[in-house]
Scaffold this active site. Structure first.
Site, PDB file in Angstrom:
ATOM      1  N   PRO A   1       0.842  -1.196   0.000  1.00  0.00           N
ATOM      2  CA  PRO A   1       0.000   0.000   0.000  1.00  0.00           C
ATOM      3  C   PRO A   1       0.881   1.251   0.000  1.00  0.00           C
ATOM      4  O   PRO A   1       2.027   1.189   0.466  1.00  0.00           O
ATOM      5  CB  PRO A   1      -0.783  -0.118   1.306  1.00  0.00           C
ATOM      6  CG  PRO A   1       0.041  -1.003   2.173  1.00  0.00           C
ATOM      7  CD  PRO A   1       0.761  -1.941   1.250  1.00  0.00           C
ATOM      8  N   HIS A   2       0.367   2.338  -0.543  1.00  0.00           N
ATOM      9  CA  HIS A   2       1.164   3.561  -0.588  1.00  0.00           C
ATOM     10  C   HIS A   2       0.276   4.776  -0.721  1.00  0.00           C
ATOM     11  O   HIS A   2      -0.872   4.675  -1.167  1.00  0.00           O
ATOM     12  CB  HIS A   2       2.161   3.510  -1.750  1.00  0.00           C
ATOM     13  CG  HIS A   2       1.548   3.125  -3.058  1.00  0.00           C
ATOM     14  ND1 HIS A   2       1.468   1.820  -3.490  1.00  0.00           N
ATOM     15  CD2 HIS A   2       0.959   3.869  -4.017  1.00  0.00           C
ATOM     16  CE1 HIS A   2       0.873   1.778  -4.673  1.00  0.00           C
ATOM     17  NE2 HIS A   2       0.549   3.009  -5.012  1.00  0.00           N
ATOM     18  N   GLY A   3       0.825   5.919  -0.362  1.00  0.00           N
ATOM     19  CA  GLY A   3       0.081   7.165  -0.482  1.00  0.00           C
ATOM     20  C   GLY A   3       1.045   8.328  -0.361  1.00  0.00           C
ATOM     21  O   GLY A   3       2.233   8.137  -0.123  1.00  0.00           O
TER      22      GLY A   3
END
Lengths: 446, 163
Positions: free
Chosen positions: B77-79
């Site tokens: 996951p990333h942001g």
């Protein structure tokens, strides 16, 4: 190796099948769930549903850690955008299929560079190249194409009585854009040097652009000119058009049959050495009128396999000696032989072979053996870290190998002693089998 | 086209914040696990407490566009968020497995969360690339999953990147 393929159509699926069989790990991206399901039933591939222009989909497919990304959907624009995104996201190599000739031509605008794609692949050009090779092959021992067809390598037997015999190469005054690579006979096999002398019966490898090679061969190594051959091509689509353009430069009289009047106009304006006939190759009367029976070679290159088979058989009936045909459906391969078609070329197989070449590790992006395995010809990508970069060729210690051609910005150059390789160049290198490791070391990044 | 110059060290090891790692994730769904990992960043002092909710929201928003559970028990996951000045990463491990709506339908055991500053376009891509490169090796992923200490995880990743 990790490969991501965009497009689960016939091209994407057949490449996936081939790579799977060679032990590669494949992810396949397509927007159609049913197309992906059909592939999953046959092959052990990962599938991701979505658009090839969607970064989320590309991330899921793993382009960021892919060794090769192939964008082979049926839409050029999707291929360009998808391959461009994939490269920007971290794919090591990214290749897009393009059908529209405008995208392949860099004279006004370089699409490939603009989109940051490593290579644009035209199935039609590759197929035409393969057909041209098959047509010219009988008089040659080997023809190989490198640098997207820009460079050719021919192995020929030097005829008794040729002009080029008995003179040291440095005094032979060969054209600037051709190199003699290898001289081989039962007694010797050497990379040609300035003082070497060619004897009758030697096999000589010529490297350069196609037209110059043909001329050099005629002028220096053949005592008699081979007769011109009549080639009739049925179908003036992209493949027929490219094939005619390639053949008309050589010793061929080319007739191109095309059923559509508008297309004929287009072809006639662009093919100055070819006779364009407004004729339908599926009609017997029109085949007779084109004097197909008198032709040396007939090439069935229409857009439909069935038409190709029918007109191929017809040409054979009319008395043509050599029949070549394009076949797209693998199921037909078997039939072709039975109905007397000599050479069948499948665009998908041609592409698949090309792709396998791209998957070779390291700097070498293509290669083949010549002269019965005594030497190899490589197509090498020059990376900024390669030891050879920036050194004048006269100062490069390369016994047993030869840098025969450099492709820079889509231009082909036969290098002289004062030239040096730059990062981003593609080089065609001839290597004696005893020098393979030493030569490779010059091109592998440190 | 090459991506370089924006960051010097492009390895995954260099951006991992080991004091934010969660060796025993409690949650069994993506949302709760991502909450735990973002809390880890807060605990380690990398993200301010006041930004915790906003960072989590960004990561969940991305997850809604399409899962980052890329199969074989791995999720990345990333942001992006203004609260970080360089790309930061943390790792969480779940023995029980997390329902992540993964591409291959299997539960996720190793979660690598990356947060990038909004303007670090190149560094962000490089981090994703580095993470994918390390975790796509099934053996590396399994070693991480079976690790019982932070040191063990770091060693596995360092080895994988050195290879």
């Amino acid at each position: 190796m990790n490969t991501v393929i965009f497009g689960a159509g016939t091209v994407g699926t057949s490449i996936a099948g081939l790579l799977c069989a060679n032990g590669h790990s494949i992810s396949l991206v397509d927007s159609s769930a049913s197309a992906l399901r059909a592939v999953e039933e046959q092959l052990d591939v990962r599938t991701v549903r979505g658009s090839a222009c969607d970064s989320i989909t590309l991330f899921q497919a793993g382009v960021q850690s892919a060794d090769l990304v192939l964008a082979v959907t049926s839409t050029d624009e999707i291929n360009l955008v998808g391959a461009s995104l994939a490269k920007a996201m971290g794919a090591r190599r990214s290749v897009a299929r393009a059908f529209n000739p405008a995208y392949l031509d860099a004279s006004t605008f370089d699409y490939r560079r603009h989109f940051g794609i490593d290579r644009l692949l035209s199935l039609e050009r590759l197929t035409a190249l393969e057909l041209a090779r098959a047509i010219r092959m009988p008089s040659l021992f080997a023809v190989e194409n490198f640098a997207r067809g820009g460079i050719e390598v021919q192995e020929i037997a030097v005829q008794t009585g040729s002009k080029g015999l008995g003179i040291p190469l440095k005094d032979l005054q060969l054209p600037q854009t051709v190199r003699i690579g290898l001289i081989s006979s039962p007694q010797r096999c050497v990379i040609a040097g300035a003082n070497d002398v060619i004897e009758a019966g030697d096999h000589v490898t010529l490297i350069g652009t196609q037209d110059v090679i043909e001329k050099t061969r005629h002028d220096f190594f053949e005592a008699r000119h081979p007769p011109r051959q009549n080639v009739i091509i049925a179908g003036g689509g992209e493949i027929g058009f490219n094939l005619a353009a390639m053949l008309q430069k050589g010793r061929f009289n080319v007739i191109l049959m095309e059923a559509d009047a508008g297309r004929c106009q287009f072809l006639a304006e662009r093919l100055h050495g070819t006779t364009v006939l407004h004729a339908d190759a599926t009609r017997q009367a029109e085949m007779q009128e084109a004097r197909v029976g008198k032709a040396d070679v007939f090439v069935a290159a229409t857009g439909h396999d069935e038409d190709n088979i029918v007109c191929g058989v017809e040409a054979r009936e009319l008395g043509c000696e050599r029949i070549l045909s394009i076949v797209r459906r693998p199921d037909y391969a078997n039939v072709l032989e039975k109905v007397g078609i000599d050479v069948a070329v499948s665009p998908r197989e041609v592409t698949a072979r090309e792709v396998l070449g791209m998957l070779q590790g390291g700097a070498i992006i293509g290669g083949s053996r010549i002269s019965g395995g005594d030497a190899e010809v490589w197509e090498v990508e020059i990376d900024s870290g390669a030891p050879i970069v920036g050194t004048k060729l006269r100062d490069v210690a390369l016994p047993g190998s030869l840098i025969a051609a450099i492709v820079r910005e889509d231009f082909v150059k036969v290098p002289g002693a004062d030239d040096a390789l730059r990062p981003g160049d593609t080089a065609v290198v001839l290597v004696h089998r005893n020098s393979i490791a030493d030569t490779l070391a010059l091109f592998e990044s440190r | 086209m090459t991506l370089h110059t924006e960051v010097e060290d492009r390895s995954l090891t260099s951006l991992l914040c080991s004091n934010a790692f969660c060796l025993e994730l409690q949650g069994t769904d993506a949302k709760s696990v991502l909450g735990e990992l973002v809390s880890g960043f807060v605990r380690a002092g990398i993200i301010s407490e006041s930004s915790e909710a906003a960072v989590l929201e960004k990561v969940l928003e991305r997850e809604q566009l399409g899962t980052t559970g890329i199969g074989q028990g791995i999720a990345i996951p990333h942001g992006k968020h203004l609260d970080v000045t360089s790309v930061v990463g943390t790792i969480g491990i779940s023995r029980a497995g997390i329902e992540f709506n993964s591409l291959d339908g299997k539960p996720v055991h190793v979660v690598l969360l990356l947060i990038a500053p909004p303007d670090a376009r190149v560094a962000h891509l490089q981090a994703l690339q580095a993470a994918s490169n390390v975790l796509r090796e099934p053996l590396t992923a399994r070693h991480i999953q079976q690790s019982s200490s932070i040191e063990e995880i770091l060693e596995t990743i360092t080895d994988a990147e050195g290879a």
